[in-house]
Design a protein around this motif. Structure first.
Motif, PDB file in Angstrom:
ATOM      1  N   VAL A 285       0.900  -1.152   0.000  1.00 32.03           N
ATOM      2  CA  VAL A 285       0.000   0.000   0.000  1.00 32.03           C
ATOM      3  C   VAL A 285       0.940   1.203   0.000  1.00 32.03           C
ATOM      4  O   VAL A 285       1.666   1.430   0.966  1.00 32.03           O
ATOM      5  CB  VAL A 285      -0.932   0.008   1.234  1.00 32.03           C
ATOM      6  N   LYS A 286       0.942   1.954  -1.094  1.00 38.46           N
ATOM      7  CA  LYS A 286       1.936   3.023  -1.277  1.00 38.46           C
ATOM      8  C   LYS A 286       1.843   4.117  -0.216  1.00 38.46           C
ATOM      9  O   LYS A 286       2.852   4.550   0.324  1.00 38.46           O
ATOM     10  CB  LYS A 286       1.783   3.650  -2.660  1.00 38.46           C
ATOM     11  N   SER A 287       0.639   4.572   0.065  1.00 37.12           N
ATOM     12  CA  SER A 287       0.433   5.645   1.042  1.00 37.12           C
ATOM     13  C   SER A 287      -0.853   5.324   1.808  1.00 37.12           C
ATOM     14  O   SER A 287      -1.947   5.603   1.324  1.00 37.12           O
ATOM     15  CB  SER A 287       0.326   6.999   0.321  1.00 37.12           C
ATOM     16  N   PHE A 288      -0.706   4.738   2.975  1.00 36.10           N
ATOM     17  CA  PHE A 288      -1.857   4.230   3.728  1.00 36.10           C
ATOM     18  C   PHE A 288      -2.813   5.363   4.106  1.00 36.10           C
ATOM     19  O   PHE A 288      -2.391   6.427   4.551  1.00 36.10           O
ATOM     20  CB  PHE A 288      -1.388   3.499   4.988  1.00 36.10           C
ATOM     21  N   SER A 289      -4.110   5.110   3.891  1.00 33.91           N
ATOM     22  CA  SER A 289      -5.145   6.093   4.232  1.00 33.91           C
ATOM     23  C   SER A 289      -6.291   5.375   4.944  1.00 33.91           C
ATOM     24  O   SER A 289      -6.344   4.144   4.942  1.00 33.91           O
ATOM     25  CB  SER A 289      -5.657   6.780   2.963  1.00 33.91           C
ATOM     26  N   PRO A 290      -7.218   6.119   5.542  1.00 29.70           N
ATOM     27  CA  PRO A 290      -8.334   5.468   6.245  1.00 29.70           C
ATOM     28  C   PRO A 290      -9.135   4.505   5.358  1.00 29.70           C
ATOM     29  O   PRO A 290      -9.646   3.510   5.848  1.00 29.70           O
ATOM     30  CB  PRO A 290      -9.204   6.652   6.693  1.00 29.70           C
ATOM     31  N   GLN A 291      -9.217   4.767   4.043  1.00 36.25           N
ATOM     32  CA  GLN A 291      -9.965   3.864   3.168  1.00 36.25           C
ATOM     33  C   GLN A 291      -9.250   2.527   2.965  1.00 36.25           C
ATOM     34  O   GLN A 291      -9.846   1.576   2.469  1.00 36.25           O
ATOM     35  CB  GLN A 291     -10.255   4.512   1.817  1.00 36.25           C
ATOM     36  N   ASP A 292      -7.978   2.453   3.354  1.00 34.66           N
ATOM     37  CA  ASP A 292      -7.213   1.211   3.229  1.00 34.66           C
ATOM     38  C   ASP A 292      -7.301   0.338   4.476  1.00 34.66           C
ATOM     39  O   ASP A 292      -6.749  -0.763   4.500  1.00 34.66           O
ATOM     40  CB  ASP A 292      -5.738   1.527   2.945  1.00 34.66           C
ATOM     41  N   GLU A 293      -7.983   0.810   5.518  1.00 34.25           N
ATOM     42  CA  GLU A 293      -8.081   0.038   6.756  1.00 34.25           C
ATOM     43  C   GLU A 293      -8.852  -1.259   6.516  1.00 34.25           C
ATOM     44  O   GLU A 293      -9.796  -1.299   5.730  1.00 34.25           O
ATOM     45  CB  GLU A 293      -8.796   0.844   7.843  1.00 34.25           C
ATOM     46  N   GLY A 294      -8.442  -2.299   7.213  1.00 38.21           N
ATOM     47  CA  GLY A 294      -9.157  -3.569   7.145  1.00 38.21           C
ATOM     48  C   GLY A 294      -8.232  -4.737   7.392  1.00 38.21           C
ATOM     49  O   GLY A 294      -7.067  -4.578   7.766  1.00 38.21           O
ATOM     50  N   ASN A 295      -8.758  -5.934   7.156  1.00 31.47           N
ATOM     51  CA  ASN A 295      -7.974  -7.163   7.254  1.00 31.47           C
ATOM     52  C   ASN A 295      -7.615  -7.586   5.836  1.00 31.47           C
ATOM     53  O   ASN A 295      -8.485  -7.712   4.976  1.00 31.47           O
ATOM     54  CB  ASN A 295      -8.781  -8.267   7.940  1.00 31.47           C
ATOM     55  N   TYR A 296      -6.339  -7.804   5.601  1.00 35.55           N
ATOM     56  CA  TYR A 296      -5.848  -8.189   4.279  1.00 35.55           C
ATOM     57  C   TYR A 296      -5.639  -9.702   4.239  1.00 35.55           C
ATOM     58  O   TYR A 296      -5.116 -10.285   5.184  1.00 35.55           O
ATOM     59  CB  TYR A 296      -4.552  -7.456   3.960  1.00 35.55           C
ATOM     60  N   PHE A 297      -6.054 -10.302   3.117  1.00 37.80           N
ATOM     61  CA  PHE A 297      -5.936 -11.748   2.943  1.00 37.80           C
ATOM     62  C   PHE A 297      -5.240 -12.058   1.636  1.00 37.80           C
ATOM     63  O   PHE A 297      -5.474 -11.405   0.617  1.00 37.80           O
ATOM     64  CB  PHE A 297      -7.319 -12.414   2.900  1.00 37.80           C
TER      65      PHE A 297
END
Length: 177
Positions: A70-82
């Protein structure tokens, strides 16, 4: 990553002993899954929308390691990644890799005379168990509805066969010798 911050670069890795390609998906706070990328066994990445590149993500493969950035983490990137793999027509999921920004706390409301009002709409419910129940219910429908339909058809066929066999018996006549 111990403490994520907005704008930070986040690298996630998935190591496997198979060379069949890997998918990366994100489950948001509401439980919805979002496709991010498929990385083929020849290191070719295909992002959401059948795009070859992404402004938000990077994807690569190095031997048995599938990497998502994730190049630049933002609130829309929050979550559990699988990380997912399709092996012999079965999907194999990695454990969820949680990526959440720190929670900012605000002081709670003050109460008078030691009493509080309970909001009937607030429930302390585990979102994973809720999603699991929903999936189990959906899977149950997919299995039980066709099975019940097939049983009903077999029962009808059996009933018709019995009725026809009884009518055939009545029509037989005995010939005299």
């Amino acid at each position: 990553v111990t403490q994520l911050q907005v704008g930070q670069r986040l690298e996630l890795e998935c190591q496997t002993n198979r060379d069949s390609g890997a998918f990366w998906v994100r489950q948001d706070k509401s439980g919805t899954l979002h496709f991010i990328v498929f990385i083929s066994s020849i290191s070719r990445a295909t992002f959401a929308g059948n795009e070859k590149t992404s402004t938000r993500f990077e994807a690569s493969k190095d031997k048995s390691l599938y990497r998502l950035v994730v190049k630049s983490f933002s609130p829309q990137d929050e979550g559990n990644y699988f990380c997912l793999m399709n092996i012999n027509q079965m999907l194999h999921f990695s454990r969820g890799l949680p990526a959440f920004l720190p929670v900012t706390t605000t002081p709670g409301p003050t109460t008078q005379h030691g009493t509080t009002e309970k909001d009937p709409y607030l429930r302390n419910q585990d979102p994973e168990s809720s999603m699991e129940k929903d999936l189990n219910f959906s899977c149950g429908l997919v299995i039980w509805v066709p099975l019940a339909g097939a049983c009903l058809l077999l029962l009808i066929a059996l009933t018709i066969t019995i009725v026809l066999c009884q009518q055939t018996r009545r029509r037989r006549c005995r010939c005299k010798r």
